[in-house]
Structure formats: C-alpha cells, structure tokens
Design a protein around this motif. Structure first.
Motif, short mmCIF file in Angstrom:
data_model
loop_
_atom_site.label_atom_id
_atom_site.label_comp_id
_atom_site.label_asym_id
_atom_site.label_seq_id
_atom_site.Cartn_x
_atom_site.Cartn_y
_atom_site.Cartn_z
N LEU A 1 0.81 -1.22 0.00
CA LEU A 1 0.00 0.00 0.00
C LEU A 1 0.85 1.27 0.00
CD1 LEU A 1 -2.65 -1.12 2.64
CD2 LEU A 1 -2.79 -1.27 0.16
N SER A 2 2.15 1.15 -0.17
CA SER A 2 3.06 2.29 -0.09
C SER A 2 3.01 3.20 -1.32
CB SER A 2 4.49 1.78 0.10
OG SER A 2 4.89 1.05 -1.04
N GLY A 3 2.47 2.71 -2.43
CA GLY A 3 2.46 3.50 -3.66
C GLY A 3 3.66 3.24 -4.54
N HIS A 4 4.59 2.40 -4.08
CA HIS A 4 5.75 2.04 -4.88
C HIS A 4 5.35 0.97 -5.90
CE1 HIS A 4 8.09 4.52 -2.29
NE2 HIS A 4 7.93 3.75 -1.24
N VAL A 5 6.21 0.72 -6.86
CA VAL A 5 5.96 -0.28 -7.91
C VAL A 5 6.68 -1.56 -7.54
CG1 VAL A 5 6.24 -0.82 -10.35
CG2 VAL A 5 5.76 1.53 -9.65
N PHE A 6 5.95 -2.67 -7.58
CA PHE A 6 6.51 -3.98 -7.27
C PHE A 6 6.42 -4.84 -8.52
CE2 PHE A 6 4.80 -2.07 -3.45
CZ PHE A 6 5.94 -2.06 -2.65
N VAL A 7 7.56 -5.41 -8.92
CA VAL A 7 7.69 -6.13 -10.18
C VAL A 7 7.97 -7.60 -9.89
CG1 VAL A 7 8.92 -6.24 -12.38
CG2 VAL A 7 8.61 -4.03 -11.23
N PHE A 8 7.25 -8.47 -10.58
CA PHE A 8 7.39 -9.92 -10.39
C PHE A 8 7.57 -10.59 -11.74
CE2 PHE A 8 4.76 -8.19 -7.03
CZ PHE A 8 5.41 -8.63 -5.90
N LEU A 9 8.50 -11.55 -11.81
CA LEU A 9 8.77 -12.31 -13.03
C LEU A 9 8.39 -13.77 -12.83
CD1 LEU A 9 12.34 -10.86 -13.59
CD2 LEU A 9 10.32 -10.31 -14.95
N ASN A 10 8.02 -14.43 -13.92
CA ASN A 10 7.76 -15.86 -13.83
C ASN A 10 9.06 -16.64 -13.95
OD1 ASN A 10 8.22 -15.44 -16.56
ND2 ASN A 10 6.63 -16.84 -17.23
N ARG A 11 9.00 -17.95 -13.80
CA ARG A 11 10.19 -18.79 -13.81
C ARG A 11 10.94 -18.71 -15.14
NH1 ARG A 11 10.49 -23.28 -10.38
NH2 ARG A 11 8.24 -23.07 -10.30
N ARG A 12 10.23 -18.67 -16.26
CA ARG A 12 10.87 -18.59 -17.57
C ARG A 12 11.33 -17.18 -17.91
NH1 ARG A 12 6.53 -21.25 -21.29
NH2 ARG A 12 7.81 -20.20 -22.84
N ARG A 13 10.93 -16.20 -17.11
CA ARG A 13 11.29 -14.78 -17.27
C ARG A 13 10.83 -14.19 -18.59
NH1 ARG A 13 14.79 -12.53 -13.41
NH2 ARG A 13 15.55 -14.07 -11.96
N ASN A 14 9.75 -14.71 -19.14
CA ASN A 14 9.19 -14.10 -20.35
C ASN A 14 7.89 -13.34 -20.06
OD1 ASN A 14 7.54 -16.32 -19.87
ND2 ASN A 14 7.35 -16.84 -22.04
N ARG A 15 7.49 -13.33 -18.79
CA ARG A 15 6.30 -12.59 -18.38
C ARG A 15 6.62 -11.78 -17.13
NH1 ARG A 15 1.33 -15.96 -20.23
NH2 ARG A 15 2.36 -17.31 -21.72
#
Length: 132
Positions: free
Chosen positions: A39-53
């Motif tokens: 809820l901080s307003g920052h951007v959180f980025v997540f990758l899948n195992r194959r790193r194509n998404r």
C-alpha cells in the motif's frame, strides 16, 4: 510507456513468482519476498520462472493496479544481482523501462551522476544564511 515521479521506488523480486496470482496474491508476495507494504504506492515487479512474463503491482489511493506483459521472444533480465541477504533488486524508472522492452542491462555501464543529498541541502542552506 510509464511515467513515474522520482519519489516512487521500484522493487523487482529476484526470485520467480507464480504469475497466476492476482491482486491479493501479489500483495502477499510483496510482503513476504520484498518485505515492503504493497500500500506504499511504490511499484513492485514480479517475473515468472521462464522470465518471459512480468507483472507490476501498484497501489494508487483507490485500489491496486496490475500491469501484465509477455515477451513473444527473449527474456526479462535483472540489471544487477540482489545484495547479500536480499531477495529483491531496486531499479530506477529508466532501468524499468528498458527492462520492460526486453533489453539486457547487465553489461551496460552507468555514468556517475550528481544528486543532492538531503544533508547537503540543509548544511548548504545554513551556511548561506550565516554569511548573510
């Protein structure tokens, strides 16, 4: 194209996350993997195992926003390795933009730039007032 103010921090989880997760699942991953409040307003980025998404999670005062991208060819690469004991990497907006384009920034060289530290601004202001 994302335009982010300089006050927004960008955190990328260094380990793969199941991208079938929705809003609540990614918020939980923000707390457990990155160790920050979603809820901080920052951007959180997540990758899948194959790193194509990739999925980006942001809180915008009224609710969560998810941005989801899939590369047709190639993979997303982290520009740096996480520090010892950390499970995430912090990026700036320019690095995030290049990463979302699918560019590998590991070999890129960053030039040293000047920035004002909060302590310098305070000390400089006091010195100027004292000389007047």
């Amino acid at each position: 194209m994302l335009t982010l103010p300089s006050s927004v921090r960008i955190y990328v989880a260094a380990e793969a996350v199941d991208l079938r997760r929705g809003f609540d699942g990614l918020a939980a991953a923000t707390r457990s993997v990155i160790g920050e409040s979603p809820l901080s307003g920052h951007v959180f980025v997540f990758l899948n195992r194959r790193r194509n998404r990739v999925k980006l999670l942001v809180w915008d005062r009224t609710g969560y926003v998810i941005v989801y991208k899939r590369l047709e060819r190639g993979t997303f690469e982290l520009p740096t390795r996480p520090e010892a004991g950390r499970r995430h990497v912090e990026l700036d907006a320019g690095e995030l933009g290049l990463m979302l384009e699918g560019l590998d920034l590991r070999g890129a060289r960053r030039r040293v730039r000047w920035y004002r530290r909060p302590q310098q601004a305070l000390v400089g202001g006091l010195e100027q007032r004292a000389s007047l």
